[in-house]
Design an enzyme around this catalytic site. Structure first.
Site, mmCIF file in Angstrom:
data_model
loop_
_atom_site.group_PDB
_atom_site.id
_atom_site.type_symbol
_atom_site.label_atom_id
_atom_site.label_comp_id
_atom_site.label_asym_id
_atom_site.label_seq_id
_atom_site.Cartn_x
_atom_site.Cartn_y
_atom_site.Cartn_z
ATOM 1 N N SER A 43 45.772 34.683 30.641
ATOM 2 C CA SER A 43 45.187 33.522 31.082
ATOM 3 C C SER A 43 44.018 33.335 29.886
ATOM 4 O O SER A 43 43.742 34.273 29.280
ATOM 5 C CB SER A 43 44.405 33.626 32.437
ATOM 6 O OG SER A 43 43.471 34.420 32.362
ATOM 7 N N LYS A 44 43.942 31.891 29.967
ATOM 8 C CA LYS A 44 42.982 31.552 28.993
ATOM 9 C C LYS A 44 41.544 31.885 29.350
ATOM 10 O O LYS A 44 40.822 32.254 28.725
ATOM 11 C CB LYS A 44 42.972 29.959 28.871
ATOM 12 C CG LYS A 44 42.221 29.228 27.943
ATOM 13 C CD LYS A 44 42.176 27.587 27.773
ATOM 14 C CE LYS A 44 40.832 27.098 28.070
ATOM 15 N NZ LYS A 44 39.936 27.794 27.192
ATOM 16 N N ARG A 45 41.459 31.814 30.671
ATOM 17 C CA ARG A 45 39.910 32.410 31.229
ATOM 18 C C ARG A 45 39.722 33.721 30.772
ATOM 19 O O ARG A 45 38.507 34.107 30.211
ATOM 20 C CB ARG A 45 40.247 32.225 32.698
ATOM 21 C CG ARG A 45 39.363 31.352 33.244
ATOM 22 C CD ARG A 45 38.195 31.646 34.178
ATOM 23 N NE ARG A 45 38.216 31.215 35.556
ATOM 24 C CZ ARG A 45 38.598 32.149 36.705
ATOM 25 N NH1 ARG A 45 39.074 33.199 36.218
ATOM 26 N NH2 ARG A 45 38.794 31.481 37.831
#
Ligand code: GLU
Length: 509
Positions: free
Chosen positions: A265-267
């Protein structure tokens, strides 16, 4: 006659291209090239509410940077254009109409409130998956339950409607995925998906199938997140009478976080400080900035090599592959079913390998470029000498500058730990002797420096092992680094003397 292989990468312009999308594009490209086929870029922009300004250009530029060049696409053109779905509306409507006429699709007039009420009703009746399907449709407002007059009246009154696929009650849909093998789904588990929305635009499902057919796509290679949609697509091929030319499917494994725990995930990537986008991206609406692999200093060939092995293995120990070698070696059969860990350290390792394989001349070009932005001039010869010294020690080209600032500037500060440990009386005495010797020379090569250091050691009786780190500290401010004679040769006699003096006044003499 063998059919020409035609594959497509079909991103939606809804933001920056995720690195998983880049891998999908790459696998499509490799498969096309290996089979002397065509790689097509199609922009799937039928969902206008999700359109993000600049993403189309971003996709093109990212593919271009990585040399994943389409043969046909919005820039390249081609026989099967237009390659942007928003420009192909009439095709989709024509086939939607055909499905309606053949009783394989129907009009539905239900309002959002009516749809909500239906879901509530089903939930209360403890239906696990409350959807619009071959059972529930019979209690809704659509052309299956309304009379022809009612339907016509609604249309004439301009009531909004959608077109839904009429999924058969209990039939088995099967597809033989090239990665996952046989996938069997009963139509009882497929809902009557919308094919055409109330704005007259097709949904992904209809547009995707129609375009793959019209563009003569032979293989659909895409991310695993689309596997659940595949049975519906197979059904559409059957309904449209295109079963004989239906493409083969290959669904690629998910990309997982580096620790293998969940989807990449980008997070998570932001938190840990690694990129998930090929290039820098600023989200136009929020202004949120994300660093890209390109700007972080990854070389395109290294990134391609890394991505190729993320979910595919060559079946040998070989790890370094040029894109041409990948075209040779790639095979869908060797794509793994299991999710692929996004091991960012491996990406860095690949980058190091590709840096090592560059000539000093190539590396020096990065350094000179970097120096330009700093307003520092540098001869070609010096830049190449620095590249030679640092090439084995760096992961990213910008480190030629960042870890080698002392080639251009006297140190501003000194590593404190090393200073405490090594800046001792013996070292000071030694450096004084060494400096005097240098002063008698008009120039100072690395070789001469080496000789003078040995002479000083003999004369003072102080072993070189005790003082070399102090000398490095004086010249570079650091406790470690590349071959010190190489450093001396590059910075030259004057700088060596000046820096030793500066260290005396900063650290004590
Ligand atoms: N437009 C879809 C996407 O954004 C394409 C999926 C497919 O390749 O069928 O990923």
């Amino acid at each position: 006659m063998n059919q020409e292989v035609r594959v497509r990468f079909a991103p939606s312009p809804t933001g920056a291209l995720h690195i998983g999308g880049v891998r999908t594009a790459l696998y499509n490209y490799l498969f096309a090239k290996q089979n002397n086929g065509k790689f097509i870029l199609r922009i799937e922009d039928t969902d206008q509410t999700r359109f993000v300004e600049g993403s189309e250009e971003y996709i093109q530029e990212a593919l271009n940077w990585l040399r994943i060049q389409p043969d046909e696409g919005i820039l390249e053109g081609g026989e099967y254009g237009p390659y942007k779905q928003s420009e192909r509306k009439e095709h989709y409507l024509k086939y939607a109409q055909q499905l309606i006429e053949e009783d394989k699709a129907y009009y539905a007039f239900d309002t959002p409130e009516e749809l909500d009420a239906m879901r509530e009703r089903l939930k209360e009746a403890k239906v696990a998956n409350p959807v619009y399907d071959n059972i529930t449709r019979m209690s809704m407002k659509n052309s299956l339950t309304l009379s022809e007059e009612e339907v016509n009246a609604k249309m004439e009154a301009g009531e909004p409607y959608v077109i839904r696929i009429k999924v058969p009650r209990k039939e088995e849909v099967r597809l033989n995925d090239m990665v996952r093998g046989w996938v069997l789904v009963n139509t009882a588990n497929i809902d009557d998906k919308i094919l055409v929305k109330s704005d007259g635009m097709p949904t992904y499902h209809l547009a995707n199938v129609v375009d793959d057919h019209l563009m003569k796509i032979t293989h659909v290679i895409r991310g695993e997140e689309w596997l659940p949609s595949a049975p519906l697509h197979v059904l559409l091929y059957q309904f449209l009478g295109w079963e004989d030319t239906m493409p083969r499917f290959a669904h690629l494994p998910l990309l997982l976080k580096p620790d293998g725990n969940g989807k990449l995930s980008k997070r998570d990537a932001d938190k840990k400080g690694y990129p998930v986008f090929p290039m820098d991206w600023t989200e136009p609406l929020t202004g949120e900035f994300s660093m890209g692999f390109r700007e972080a200093g990854y070389l395109p060939d290294a990134l391609v090599n890394f991505l190729a092995l993320l979910g595919w293995n060559p079946g040998t120990e070989q790890e370094i592959f040029s894109i041409e070698e990948l075209v040779e070696a790639f095979s869908i059969e060797r794509i793994n079913k299991a999710g692929a860990k996004f091991d960012i350290e491996k990406a860095q390792w690949f980058n190091q390998q590709y840096i090592k394989s560059k000539s000093n001349k190539e590396l020096s070009a990065y350094l000179i470029e970097e120096l330009k932005t700093e307003g520092i001039g540098c001869s070609q010869e010096k830049a190449e000498a620095i590249s030679q010294l640092l090439r084995e020690r760096i992961t990213f080209p910008k480190e030629l500058w960042l870890s080698g600032t002392y080639f251009f500037q006297d140190p501003e500060s000194y590593d404190e730990k090393v200073a405490n440990k090594k800046w001792k009386d013996e070292a000071i005495a030694f450096l004084k002797g060494f400096k005097e010797k240098i002063n008698t020379h008009s120039e100072l090569t690395g070789e001469q420096a080496h000789k003078l250091l040995n002479e000083t050691s003999e004369e003072t009786g102080i072993g070189l092992g005790k003082v070399m780190q102090a000398l490095r500290l004086a010249l570079t401010g650091q406790g470690g680094g590349p071959d010190l004679m190489g450093v001396i040769e590059i910075v030259g006699k004057d700088a060596v003397i000046r820096r030793i003096d500066k260290a005396f006044s900063s650290l004590g003499s």
